[in-house]
Design a protein around this motif. Structure first.
Motif, short mmCIF file in Angstrom:
data_model
loop_
_atom_site.label_atom_id
_atom_site.label_comp_id
_atom_site.label_asym_id
_atom_site.label_seq_id
_atom_site.Cartn_x
_atom_site.Cartn_y
_atom_site.Cartn_z
N ARG B 495 -24.27 33.50 2.95
CA ARG B 495 -24.01 34.20 1.70
C ARG B 495 -23.12 35.42 1.94
N LEU B 496 -22.16 35.55 1.05
CA LEU B 496 -21.22 36.67 1.12
C LEU B 496 -21.41 37.45 -0.17
N ILE B 497 -21.95 38.65 -0.04
CA ILE B 497 -22.32 39.41 -1.23
C ILE B 497 -21.34 40.56 -1.41
N ASP B 498 -20.65 40.52 -2.52
CA ASP B 498 -19.67 41.56 -2.83
C ASP B 498 -20.34 42.60 -3.73
N PHE B 499 -20.71 43.73 -3.13
CA PHE B 499 -21.17 44.88 -3.93
C PHE B 499 -19.91 45.60 -4.38
N CYS B 500 -19.41 45.20 -5.53
CA CYS B 500 -18.07 45.67 -5.94
C CYS B 500 -18.11 47.05 -6.59
N ALA B 510 -11.68 48.10 -9.65
CA ALA B 510 -11.34 46.93 -10.47
C ALA B 510 -10.21 46.14 -9.81
N ALA B 511 -9.23 46.84 -9.29
CA ALA B 511 -8.10 46.17 -8.64
C ALA B 511 -8.57 45.44 -7.38
N GLN B 512 -9.45 46.10 -6.63
CA GLN B 512 -10.03 45.47 -5.44
C GLN B 512 -10.74 44.18 -5.80
N LEU B 513 -11.50 44.25 -6.87
CA LEU B 513 -12.29 43.08 -7.28
C LEU B 513 -11.36 41.92 -7.65
N VAL B 514 -10.29 42.25 -8.37
CA VAL B 514 -9.32 41.22 -8.74
C VAL B 514 -8.69 40.62 -7.49
N ALA B 515 -8.35 41.48 -6.54
CA ALA B 515 -7.69 41.00 -5.32
C ALA B 515 -8.64 40.09 -4.52
N VAL B 516 -9.89 40.51 -4.42
CA VAL B 516 -10.87 39.70 -3.69
C VAL B 516 -11.07 38.37 -4.42
N GLY B 517 -11.16 38.43 -5.74
CA GLY B 517 -11.29 37.21 -6.52
C GLY B 517 -10.10 36.29 -6.32
N ASP B 518 -8.89 36.87 -6.34
CA ASP B 518 -7.69 36.07 -6.11
C ASP B 518 -7.74 35.38 -4.75
N ALA B 551 -24.55 48.07 -18.19
CA ALA B 551 -24.72 46.78 -18.87
C ALA B 551 -24.00 46.75 -20.22
N ASP B 552 -23.97 47.87 -20.92
CA ASP B 552 -23.36 47.89 -22.24
C ASP B 552 -21.83 47.94 -22.16
N ASN B 553 -21.33 48.11 -20.97
CA ASN B 553 -19.90 48.34 -20.78
C ASN B 553 -19.22 47.17 -20.11
N VAL B 554 -19.97 46.08 -19.88
CA VAL B 554 -19.39 44.98 -19.11
C VAL B 554 -19.62 43.67 -19.86
N GLU B 555 -18.57 42.85 -19.91
CA GLU B 555 -18.66 41.56 -20.57
C GLU B 555 -18.39 40.45 -19.57
N TRP B 556 -18.83 39.27 -19.89
CA TRP B 556 -18.73 38.13 -18.99
C TRP B 556 -17.29 37.87 -18.54
N ASP B 557 -16.34 38.09 -19.45
CA ASP B 557 -14.96 37.79 -19.11
C ASP B 557 -14.34 38.84 -18.19
N ASP B 558 -15.08 39.91 -17.92
CA ASP B 558 -14.56 40.94 -17.00
C ASP B 558 -14.56 40.48 -15.55
N PHE B 559 -15.26 39.39 -15.24
CA PHE B 559 -15.43 39.01 -13.83
C PHE B 559 -14.42 37.95 -13.43
N ASP B 620 -12.94 44.82 -0.01
CA ASP B 620 -11.54 44.65 -0.38
C ASP B 620 -10.95 43.55 0.48
N VAL B 621 -9.66 43.32 0.34
CA VAL B 621 -9.04 42.22 1.08
C VAL B 621 -9.09 42.47 2.59
N ALA B 622 -9.00 43.73 2.99
CA ALA B 622 -9.12 44.03 4.42
C ALA B 622 -10.50 43.60 4.92
N GLY B 623 -11.52 43.91 4.14
CA GLY B 623 -12.88 43.50 4.51
C GLY B 623 -13.01 41.98 4.55
#
Lengths: 645, 645
Positions: B495-500, B510-518, B551-559, B620-623
């Motif tokens: 398991r690889l757990i990203d505590f973003c 947010a940019a890091q998360l997008v880069a890791v997702g990419d 929780a009130d500030n995040v939506e499913w499509d944000d991930f 991040d991508v380096a990690g």
């Protein structure tokens, strides 16, 4: 549920089902917290906990100015803290499997569902109904071939709910002759045979109520969608295409309840009530037609289907039977007593709770422990619940099926009112606030209004007639924290809980505790009176102590022996004494406060075998005498019992 | 435990046991919190929770001025908050039953314990040990009659531990000829065959260590006593009659460990080490003689017996094998590697954890997923644990067996030191602080001292080499709180757990998360490299996201879609994204703080299939590239794999 009780209590029972097989999918799927508490009391709550989808949040969608639906609220699902369990969802086939497994376990594999058996006649010899040793009921059943047992399914390949289960008195030509007939002599019959109950018809009971115009479809699917809250419970009102309720299910499955404004209807035959349309022609409903409607309502979100598990369609109506029994010998329960719309997730739950309420009482009478007078409480207690349910469903289904608006415009409902109604009703739908009225089994002032709850001044938050609430307490002998519900299993026993207060700080409370202990140690104790010779002292009424003294200030020898008795081998019972104190591992304490019991006063509480509070009185000899009087109302002393089993 | 892994992972294995039957009672009985976590990871922790006695408090008794024992301390048992589970106690037969049940479940009833089978020879073709497709090991086994399989029991009617299980190479005349012989060709052999391990002898490994003079007896009884704390764990030192440890067990059973100062001994044969007495003659130990000693120690409290379930006697010694394997093909585990006294409740636990550590690695290699280089970590990791255990037991057994005093007088031990030692050692005995050293599977600086734990500055409370700690997090899609351990079952996956972090409040995060997702959405991702074509993207390495936004500030499509991928049918995976936030039903949040991760920085954590932390790096991508390099150390890309199974 009745069979679980009978298996647990060793009652000689048979289960006759006209279905050829168990249910495998679809059907009812919602388990309310109270049902899960009851499962827990029978030892199988870990199964839904592992397998079911559990609801924690819900979302509301309404049309925006463009007519597109959008999220208007995210809310808590259920009632925080009302139960250890949250509402859970899984298909009925799985729930039936847990039930048959636990019936097997309790009965040592001797009690099985016998199927397919069709009842043919039910005859009661009224001259014998007062005789507890007689078998006044004669039921004839015939065994069907599997082919004959299969219901008429309406031309779909998929499993679905679009069939009419044939009733026993219905004209039907059997392909093969019945394989065998059997005559069964019974003391009691419980008709748990559904909305078209054959047993109910034999009793001549006609349900009262009405149908509505609202037609809904149900789809159990693995969806492909961009609706972001698809894994939360959602209530969605569209401008004019109808409404949807979304119930996430086990695995990737989601149940959709979808309003069908343009459902195909049966031709008018004059049977529909004035002002209502004719019945929906359920044979014309297909998963594709339901899906098409769902897509319109969900716009601009998309919906496709990866798997379809089950579907059905239904016409909303609310009906309740005026009587739930006859002669206190033949009872009906579940859908046989009450039918309504499924969206509040109440049907299966309230049906299970019907026989959870009834079967231990029948067992008590069959075992000769209690007077048949307790049996009338079944209808009193459960018919009130059914009526409350019908009222709730009547309002909910109209708000859910209505066009969204402010309620001011003609033909619309107020969505604010809708959300508010669900908020206020959520305690009801947990099943944890069911409140039984005054009776021989519930000692409280009689009230007209079933919504007014009653608590003794001794325990201001413990409502007589409601289920004894769960809480963590510390086992005195070993310091282990327990949810008290885990130590109050459904095993047919009554429980007498002495909240003796902080007896180490109060000589008066200490003296009271000694006096109560002395009473129960004496052979004149009412517990001795109702407990058969040779059985454990706690086999009929279990005496439990919950003290409120400081853990560092109390030793094992401080407690009267009545609460830690030795058995015939001199082995001590260590498992009846609890402290309402902080566990060394944390997470306990404040049990007195939660029940509104004062630590310097205490209370004595009687809890029924089904976990409902019968009585609250003072934790002294006067209180014990009151409890004795309460039990005299229905318990039969061992000396006067005969065994009929 | 190895068989559970193999059954779960579909590895072709056989279980050969020379015992004729499973264990039914007695033997090991203590389950430490870490063992229960592992049971939970295989889905059967509800069974001990229902059936076992759970320890929450312990008491210490010492002599008063008159020489009578009295309570000197009440303490918490275990370590508060270290695990969801507390140490639990139940007889070994029950535990074996859970194991065989879960092996049946995972293997579809195909993997069974084959018994009684005695091994006769083990031959390894050293020319083939580098060839992963070969079966270099040949084992000959013979099936015994039940009569021959029965161990020599020493003349007591009661089940007890006073026997010598015969070893395969031991001279023994068989009553009947072996029913059959079989030659088994194997890639790997695990010798989990106890203190007198036949497999160990074939490898020529000789355990190192020594015996002591201390002799103890064990009694599993239903006691009749006035000792008030009989249902708590008690450590009791008498003036000069020896010591007792009390372990309450399931039901009314209590285990007593009783020091036997005057035990019968075998005649001197010169084999005893200089300065020690000869071995205890275990055939002379009876339950009556043990009970007699217990009564002296417990004075003035009384002890009688209602039922005796099991008894045994043993000589305390500590031994550990210098090697745990040979050729990285034949391994030993459990008592074959380490023997010591039972009172710390470690023997069965650490033995189970040996093969819990080993078997998934063997499976990885057999499946062609990983290089055989990972197999050397078994001995490195587990021999250190064994040595720590031996050290612990050496000190504990001397303090427990010593005469109470201040430690100043000749021949006495300090009871203060004793209690202090248990307090400090209690984390060790939970099993939750086992700390694996740097290796190809654990990325951290190499240290000499095994007691120094290592955490990255990114996660200051998350120790690399220790088990990933449990915590409640909220499932993003439906708001359900989960113990994260329940979502990390032992199924062979990494398991690889990203505590973003709080990516909604930080454009950089947010940019890091997008880069890791990419990165993980691209076909060049290392997850793609190690995942066979046609298998689910999470079947080898599961990607998990734990965000720290409101929780009130995040939506499913944000991930990013990498964390919520669609399968080949376009069904979305909703089950990989968690929020470290307060659940609407309470009881969650602060997960970042508990791990020492900053919400404005985050961390990327690699967790092994057995739940131990391999690595902590930047989210991040380096990690990600660092993680890629870590996996390159032992993972075999699919393109280079062949299948040997």
């Amino acid at each position: 549920m009745a069979a679980i009780w009978f298996a647990k209590l060793g009652i000689n029972a048979r289960i006759i089902d006209k279905r050829g097989t168990k249910i495998f999918t679809g059907q009812a799927d919602g388990l309310q917290p109270r049902a899960l508490e009851v499962f827990n009391s029978f030892g199988f709550a870990h199964r839904p906990l592992k397998e079911a989808s559990v609801g924690f949040e819900s979302c509301y969608y309404e049309p925006d100015a463009n007519g597109d639906i959008h999220k208007v609220a995210r809310k808590v699902e259920g009632v925080v803290g009302i139960s250890r369990f949250n509402g859970s969802v899984i298909h009925q086939g799985r729930i039936e499997q847990w039930f048959t497994d636990v019936i097997d376990e309790f009965s040592g594999n001797t009690l099985k569902v016998e199927r397919p058996f069709l009842p043919e006649s039910l005859v009661v010899d009224e001259s014998k109904i007062q005789d507890q040793s007689a078998y006044p009921i004669t039921v004839t059943v015939k065994k069907l071939s599997d082919q004959d047992a299969a219901p008429d399914q309406f031309g779909h390949k998929l499993e679905n709910g679009l069939y009419r289960q044939f009733a026993g008195d219905q004209e039907r030509e059997f392909v093969t002759p019945p394989e065998s007939r059997e005559i069964i002599h019974a003391k009691y019959v419980l008709g748990t045979d559904g909305a078209h109950s054959w047993v109910r018809k034999q009793l001549g009971i006609v349900p009262e109520g009405e149908s509505t115009d609202y037609i809904w479809g149900v789809l159990d699917i693995v969806p492909i969608t961009n609706l972001p809250d698809i894994r939360k419970r959602c209530a969605i009102h569209s401008v004019s295409d109808g409404s949807i309720m979304i119930i996430p299910r086990e695995g990737d499955i989601v149940r959709f309840y979808i309003q069908l404004n343009e459902a195909p209807r049966e031709p008018e035959d004059g049977s529909a009530a004035a002002g209502t349309k004719s019945r929906v022609d359920r044979s014309k409903i297909t998963p594709e037609s339901i899906l098409e409607t769902a897509r319109k309502i969900l716009h601009p979100y998309t919906l496709d289907v990866a798997e379809t598990h089950w579907f059905t369609g239904y016409h909303i109506g609310q009906r309740v039977a005026p009587k739930f029994e006859k002669w206190e010998r033949v009872f009906i329960a579940g859908d046989a007593c009450h039918t309504h719309s499924p969206k509040a997730g109440q049907g299966m739950n309230i049906s299970m709770m019907d026989t959870f309420n009834l079967a231990w009482k029948v067992a008590h009478v069959v075992q000769g422990k209690a007077s048949p007078a307790i049996l009338s409480t079944y209808e009193e207690e459960r018919r009130q619940v059914a009526k409350d349910l019908i009222d709730y469903d009547f309002k909910l289904s109209r708000l859910f099926s209505g066009k969204p608006g402010t309620g001011g415009e003609e033909g619309t409902i107020s969505t604010d009112e809708f959300r508010d109604f669900i908020d206020k009703g959520s305690a009801f739908t947990t099943g944890c606030t069911v409140d039984y009225g005054a009776s021989v089994l519930v000692s409280k002032p009689a009230r007209e209004d079933s919504e007014v709850k009653y608590a003794s001044p001794l325990a201001t938050e413990l409502f007589v007639g409601r289920r004894f609430p769960d809480n963590r307490l510390v086992m005195q002998c070993d310091g282990r924290p327990w949810f008290i519900h885990d130590k109050m299993p459904s095993d047919g026993r009554w429980r007498l809980i002495d909240f003796c207060g902080d007896f180490k700080s109060s000589p008066a409370l200490a003296a009271q505790l000694v006096a109560v202990g002395d009473y129960f140690s004496s052979p004149e104790s009412f517990i001795a009176r109702y407990t058969p010779a040779g059985e454990r002292v706690d086999s009929v009424i279990e005496l439990i102590l919950v003290h409120a003294s400081d853990a560092d200030n109390v030793e094992w020898d401080d407690f009267p022996l009545a609460f830690r008795p030795r058995d015939s081998r001199r082995v001590m019972d260590y498992w009846k004494i609890y402290g309402d104190m902080e566990s060394l591992h944390g997470g306990t304490g404040e049990g007195y406060e939660k029940l509104g019991i004062r630590r310097d006063v205490g209370a004595l509480v009687v809890v029924r075998p089904d976990g409902y509070v019968s009585m609250v009185t003072t934790p002294d000899v006067a209180g014990v005498n009151e409890v004795a009087k309460f039990f005299e109302g229905f318990f039969i002393p061992v000396a006067e019992q005969s065994t009929y089993m």
